[in-house]
Scaffold this motif. Structure first.
Motif, PDB file in Angstrom:
ATOM      1  N   GLU A   1     -11.027   9.876   0.276  1.00  0.00           N
ATOM      2  CA  GLU A   1     -10.327  10.266  -0.939  1.00  0.00           C
ATOM      3  C   GLU A   1      -8.966  10.863  -0.578  1.00  0.00           C
ATOM      4  O   GLU A   1      -8.834  11.575   0.417  1.00  0.00           O
TER       5      GLU A   1
ATOM      6  N   ARG B   1      -6.339   9.233   0.344  1.00  0.00           N
ATOM      7  CA  ARG B   1      -5.642   8.331   1.289  1.00  0.00           C
ATOM      8  C   ARG B   1      -5.606   8.870   2.707  1.00  0.00           C
ATOM      9  O   ARG B   1      -5.967   8.199   3.643  1.00  0.00           O
TER      10      ARG B   1
ATOM     11  N   GLN C   1      -2.379   3.865  -0.620  1.00  0.00           N
ATOM     12  CA  GLN C   1      -3.784   3.487  -0.783  1.00  0.00           C
ATOM     13  C   GLN C   1      -4.068   2.153  -0.116  1.00  0.00           C
ATOM     14  O   GLN C   1      -5.107   1.969   0.534  1.00  0.00           O
TER      15      GLN C   1
ATOM     16  N   PRO D   1     -10.627   5.141  -4.605  1.00  0.00           N
ATOM     17  CA  PRO D   1      -9.406   4.429  -4.214  1.00  0.00           C
ATOM     18  C   PRO D   1      -8.358   4.315  -5.316  1.00  0.00           C
ATOM     19  O   PRO D   1      -7.194   4.036  -5.018  1.00  0.00           O
ATOM     20  N   THR D   2      -8.730   4.516  -6.584  1.00  0.00           N
ATOM     21  CA  THR D   2      -7.742   4.375  -7.665  1.00  0.00           C
ATOM     22  C   THR D   2      -7.241   5.710  -8.186  1.00  0.00           C
ATOM     23  O   THR D   2      -6.471   5.740  -9.144  1.00  0.00           O
TER      24      THR D   2
ATOM     25  N   ILE E   1      -6.040  -2.823  -6.802  1.00  0.00           N
ATOM     26  CA  ILE E   1      -7.086  -2.322  -5.905  1.00  0.00           C
ATOM     27  C   ILE E   1      -8.418  -3.008  -6.222  1.00  0.00           C
ATOM     28  O   ILE E   1      -9.170  -3.385  -5.316  1.00  0.00           O
TER      29      ILE E   1
END
Length: 234
Positions: free
Chosen positions: A83, A85, A141, A161-162, A173
């Motif tokens: 989380e 990045r 990301q 990831p978003t 993504i």
């Protein structure tokens, strides 16, 4: 490929996960959805050995890895994209990717993977000599995912990831996640964005206050009144 068997996790006296049982089959995208602080990140950190369970067992490819050190799990190609990045901001894009392959023994094949990932993420190719800290959130990301792929994962753990990305990047993504699964990577996707997660996943688990409250096919959960009300905004 990855199994939790009645896993509980504590931080001090606080129980964060309670009797979590889940499984991720080879080639599947499995979503773990829930609100902030539901236990999603803890689940992924526990899978990788960054947090030890206080009860239960974890299996990877049928083998008990509950007490296996994190580096050995990575060698077995269980890989986390964390989380936030967490790219190396003072390293270039290329150097970040190289760090992703740090534990690989087949160094002579690294360039082939560089080429493959630059083809998958053209913006990273354009920025390969830029410092990672100068990239946009969406580009960072992509770099975090590409860095994880340099470890040649059999199972990829994707943590939020978003988070913080614009809708157009969220879809990008999502497309990447689907493409990775099509290429044979098994994925456990932890997401607050239930709409995105359920659009990608084959199956999903809903995590509430550290417990699995619902599970099923992603398409079925999309139609669940509870999921629609709590997580899809319907």
């Amino acid at each position: 490929m990855l199994q939790f068997e009645r896993v509980s996790v504590h931080y001090g006296k606080n129980r964060v996960l309670t009797d979590v049982t889940l499984q991720v089959g080879a080639g599947e995208i499995v979503a773990l959805i829930g609100a902030n602080a539901a236990g999603k990140t803890t689940s992924l950190r526990t899978a990788l050995g960054l947090k030890a369970p206080s009860a239960g067992r974890i299996r990877f490819d049928g083998e008990d890895i509950t007490r296996t050190p994190t580096p050995d799990r990575v060698r077995r190609r269980l890989v986390l994209v964390p989380e936030g990045r967490q790219v190396f901001v003072k390293f270039t894009v290329a150097e970040n990717l190289l760090m992703g392959g740090y534990r690989r023994s087949d160094r002579r094949h690294l360039q082939a993977d560089f080429d493959r990932l630059y083809a998958m993420f053209p913006r990273l190719a354009e920025r390969r000599r830029q410092l990672a800290g100068s990239l946009s959130g969406g580009e960072q990301q992509m770099l975090a995912i590409a860095r994880g792929l340099m470890a040649q994962p059999r199972c990829l753990l994707l943590d939020e990831p978003t988070l913080g990305l614009a809708p157009i990047l969220v879809e990008e993504i999502a497309h990447t996640v689907r493409r990775l699964a099509a290429d044979g990577v098994t994925i456990l996707l932890a997401e607050q964005n239930a709409t995105m997660a359920l659009s990608c996943a084959h199956r999903a688990y809903v995590l509430e206050s550290g417990r699995i409250s619902l599970t099923g096919e992603a398409s079925t959960l999309q139609e669940s009144e509870t999921v629609r009300r709590l997580y899809l905004g319907h």
